[in-house]
Design an enzyme around this catalytic site. Sequence first.
Site, PDB file in Angstrom:
ATOM      1  N   CYS A 263       0.846  -1.194   0.000  1.00  0.00           N
ATOM      2  CA  CYS A 263       0.000   0.000   0.000  1.00  0.00           C
ATOM      3  C   CYS A 263       0.883   1.247   0.000  1.00  0.00           C
ATOM      4  O   CYS A 263       1.716   1.416   0.892  1.00  0.00           O
ATOM      5  CB  CYS A 263      -0.880  -0.020   1.244  1.00  0.00           C
ATOM      6  SG  CYS A 263      -2.576   0.302   0.853  1.00  0.00           S
TER       7      CYS A 263
ATOM      8  N   CYS B 146      -7.686   6.893 -45.150  1.00  0.00           N
ATOM      9  CA  CYS B 146      -7.838   7.988 -44.176  1.00  0.00           C
ATOM     10  C   CYS B 146      -6.524   8.718 -43.972  1.00  0.00           C
ATOM     11  O   CYS B 146      -6.493   9.815 -43.414  1.00  0.00           O
ATOM     12  CB  CYS B 146      -8.358   7.457 -42.851  1.00  0.00           C
ATOM     13  SG  CYS B 146      -7.176   6.421 -41.954  1.00  0.00           S
TER      14      CYS B 146
END
Lengths: 431, 71
Positions: free
Chosen positions: A135, A345
């Site tokens: 943590c 494109c």
Amino acid sequence: MADLRINLAGISSPNPFWLASAPPTNTGYQVQRAFEAGWGGAVWKTLGDPIINTSSRFAAVHFNGQRVAGFNNIELITDRPLEVNLKEIAETKKRFPNHAVVVSLMVEPKREKWHEIVKRVEAVGVDGLELNFGCPHGMAERGMGSASGQQPDLVEAQTMWVKEAAQTPVIVKLTPNITDITMTAIAAARGGADAISLINTINSLAGVDLDSWNTIPHVGGKGAHGGYCGPAVKPIALNMVAECARSPHIHIPISGIGGISNWKDAAEFMLMGATGVQICTAAMHHGFRIVEDMIDGLNNYLDDKGLASVSELIGKSVPRYSDWGDLDLNYQVVARIHEDNCIVCNKCHIACEDTSHQCIERLETSDGRSYLKVREEDCVGCNLCAIVCPVEDAITMVEIPSTELPMSWNQRQKAIGSMGQNEAPGAKEAV
Amino acid sequence: MSDYGLFQEEKNRLDAYISRQFKIVGITENLSGATVELEHPGGGQAEVRLLTAEGRKYMSNLVIKQFTAAN
């Protein structure tokens, strides 16, 4: 139907999908609800001296229309008394004896503290323990969590203290906030860990509000770094799992964690060496019932592959993961544009022209129709055009058979070294 | 912009020496690329400058072949 059961260092569960230690596993109500939905195991939200949380706690990074591409939290461990948690753990285990109930623990790095909590938690009949050395916020400021997990000597010592008292398998959960996670993984193994789990969350700040200039999230106008997880961290986690799996110094099972959102992610982690997986963000985003799709998807995949057990996946891709210096320099792919699918494109042309190797040409037919063509001799096979192409199968990367035998950088250096390479003065410094 | 033409020139030069029984006897690599020193068993010497990555890769393959043949 394949056999989805797993056994991680002696902890068995009906499937490889466990909830990670986090908000979804805060209470007996939640864990039992998760087991009813189909989860195979759960790592109970970290127990320790109860804390006081802030409001607010969570933030998410949305990217281009995808909600929760990444997730950030500053929540800490349990804020409930140990007795309350233990009572609910016992009830849960009684109702679901075949599911894996592992409990995450975090206390100060003191032998007697670890002995006390291990004994009290094991007394209610848990299947295993997970040591929270990962943590990154809040608890780390108090010398616990990642503050412990970043020091291999502390990882080893604390694991050893736990093993002195523990009767059940001990999993050590590792922090990714470190340069080389195999160092702490090796320390855990040296301390006697039965398995490792990785990754915990990554130090993060989700954003800054451009109107108020507050951090996201903020607590009354102040912020602090949190822990990042969710789909965005998956590649980082997968690499760390793979690095541990292929380390010649690590011989204990791995529980894979980090951005796992569906059965495919889970299968990837298992192929890269995880025995099972732990999931949090996806459940927080979509609810416990996403596990149904995970189970179905994994089952179908195993059936398609002709595998009888999910355990047959474990580590199958590890031998294919190596160091850059062992890759074949003579292997070559080039891009091919399929005119039938190409919508012209121009994205591939622009990407290649601006940011890669200028090998996609925009041409015109005699009747004035535009088309794009790869100059294959100049294509380095970087994949960028195929990555940016918005149309499925308009660009494929094609393998060009080599006329040479495979040659890695390491083989090259060895051959050149054997002939007494003359290096120019200063060349070494330039490397 | 294309390196391919330059690589072909470098390859042709190396191939020309190798076809005349020259052996690679030294390689100097630096920020500018590589310099390959070649020697003929009969006494001649030559030097080829390689600027392209493909050229250095091709030279590496030649060195490995030469190394393999000699061992």
